[in-house]
Design an enzyme around this catalytic site. Structure first.
Site, PDB file in Angstrom:
ATOM      1  N   ARG A  13      47.190  39.095  25.919  1.00 51.09           N
ATOM      2  CA  ARG A  13      46.355  37.892  25.873  1.00 51.09           C
ATOM      3  C   ARG A  13      44.877  38.391  25.959  1.00 51.09           C
ATOM      4  O   ARG A  13      43.986  37.940  25.151  1.00 51.09           O
ATOM      5  CB  ARG A  13      46.728  36.905  26.760  1.00 51.09           C
ATOM      6  CG  ARG A  13      46.355  37.317  28.367  1.00 51.09           C
ATOM      7  CD  ARG A  13      45.996  36.223  29.103  1.00 51.09           C
ATOM      8  NE  ARG A  13      47.123  35.249  29.248  1.00 51.09           N
ATOM      9  CZ  ARG A  13      46.844  34.150  30.051  1.00 51.09           C
ATOM     10  NH1 ARG A  13      46.022  34.071  30.813  1.00 51.09           N
ATOM     11  NH2 ARG A  13      47.909  33.210  30.199  1.00 51.09           N
ATOM     12  N   GLU A  98      46.903  29.764  38.560  1.00 47.95           N
ATOM     13  CA  GLU A  98      46.036  30.825  38.336  1.00 47.95           C
ATOM     14  C   GLU A  98      44.769  30.963  39.334  1.00 47.95           C
ATOM     15  O   GLU A  98      44.157  31.928  39.245  1.00 47.95           O
ATOM     16  CB  GLU A  98      45.410  30.600  37.004  1.00 47.95           C
ATOM     17  CG  GLU A  98      46.731  30.965  35.830  1.00 47.95           C
ATOM     18  CD  GLU A  98      45.758  31.212  34.461  1.00 47.95           C
ATOM     19  OE1 GLU A  98      44.801  31.048  34.237  1.00 47.95           O
ATOM     20  OE2 GLU A  98      46.522  31.883  33.777  1.00 47.95           O
ATOM     21  N   SER A 114      52.807  33.332  34.542  1.00 44.73           N
ATOM     22  CA  SER A 114      51.988  32.264  35.224  1.00 44.73           C
ATOM     23  C   SER A 114      52.771  30.788  35.276  1.00 44.73           C
ATOM     24  O   SER A 114      52.546  30.280  36.553  1.00 44.73           O
ATOM     25  CB  SER A 114      50.693  32.308  34.700  1.00 44.73           C
ATOM     26  OG  SER A 114      50.698  31.787  33.357  1.00 44.73           O
ATOM     27  N   LEU A 115      53.406  30.423  34.392  1.00 41.95           N
ATOM     28  CA  LEU A 115      53.957  29.143  34.416  1.00 41.95           C
ATOM     29  C   LEU A 115      54.945  28.984  35.386  1.00 41.95           C
ATOM     30  O   LEU A 115      55.285  28.112  36.196  1.00 41.95           O
ATOM     31  CB  LEU A 115      54.204  28.819  32.926  1.00 41.95           C
ATOM     32  CG  LEU A 115      53.264  28.605  31.939  1.00 41.95           C
ATOM     33  CD1 LEU A 115      54.021  28.299  30.497  1.00 41.95           C
ATOM     34  CD2 LEU A 115      52.427  27.294  32.320  1.00 41.95           C
TER      35      LEU A 115
END
Length: 260
Positions: A13, A98, A114-115
């Site tokens: 990303r 986050e 992260s989810l």
């Protein structure tokens, strides 16, 4: 994307975000296009139903049209130190997602990870909060004093708060965004100091509002982000500096600690 990385859209990303940022700045445009119209409509309905329906709300049919996209800046990705239950150093304050520094991720976390962390940590934090309340029910140590606003006046220029809020947001995006330089950071630091003095003067003389309190907090966080970025002499994970593009052989500590 292939001109930026051989993996194209499948690159990490941070690389994709910097590529988008580069093209936006190079061509002076507001966004780039993400095109998936080469896939059949049935495929998109099965794999991306939420994105498909959300874009339709804005009049964009991704089965036939490209999606306008811009990169999101992760200024404090993993900023607040917590334990594995989401507890911080401040009693009663928990942080997840986050904003939390749990030790489960490095400098460049992936979206799916992260989810998943949000789901796991939310459950863990909820259990910890329930346990804390059962063992130590909250009781204020003393009644709160009556708020004294006898020496302040009604704010007759609310536009000051709105303007400073908007200026701080634009300042952080343009100077302390995804790609940074020492010169931009220096300009940001100077302007944030001026904003802080304006806000403090306003705070001392006018009636307090939620927007004003949040603006003070935003300025404090912005100053910490800029100071931290100025002290870093490398690029790592989501932090990229044109003046310091390489990564140090040994990672320096990334957690701010109070001076004892």
């Amino acid at each position: 994307m292939p001109t930026h990385d051989a993996r194209a859209e499948l690159a990490p990303r941070d690389i994709v975000a910097r590529a988008i940022d580069f093209e936006i700045k190079k061509h002076g445009i507001d966004y780039v296009h993400l095109d998936i119209s080469h896939q059949p409509a049935e495929f998109l309905r099965a794999h991306f139903p939420t994105i498909l329906s959300r874009c339709l709300e804005f009049g964009i049919d991704i089965t036939r049209q490209p999606i306008p996209v811009v990169p999101a800046a992760h200024y404090t990705c993993g900023g607040v130190v917590t334990d594995v239950s989401g507890r911080t150093e401040i009693a009663g304050l928990f942080a997840i997602g986050e904003t939390a520094y749990t030790g489960l991720h490095g400098a460049n976390r992936l979206a799916s990870n992260s989810l998943l962390e949000c789901v796991v940590m939310a459950h863990s934090s909820a259990l910890a909060i329930q346990a804390d309340l059962a063992n130590n029910p909250y009781r204020p140590s003393a009644p709160l004093p009556v708020w004294d606003e006898s020496r302040v006046t009604d704010p007759d220029e609310e536009v000051v708060i709105t303007h400073n809020w908007d200026e701080l947001r634009r300042l952080m995006w343009n100077y302390v965004g995804i790609v940074r330089t020492d010169k931009r950071l220096s300009r940001a630091k100077h302007r944030i100091a001026l904003l802080r003095s304006e806000i403090d003067e306003y705070y001392a003389n006018f009636r307090i509002s939620r927007d004003l309190l949040e603006l003070r907090n935003l300025v404090d966080v912005a100053a910490l982000i800029v100071d931290s970025a100025c002290s870093r002499r490398e690029s790592r994970g989501l932090h990229f500096s044109r003046d310091w593009p390489d990564q140090l052989a040994i990672a320096r500590p990334t957690v701010l600690a109070r001076q004892r």
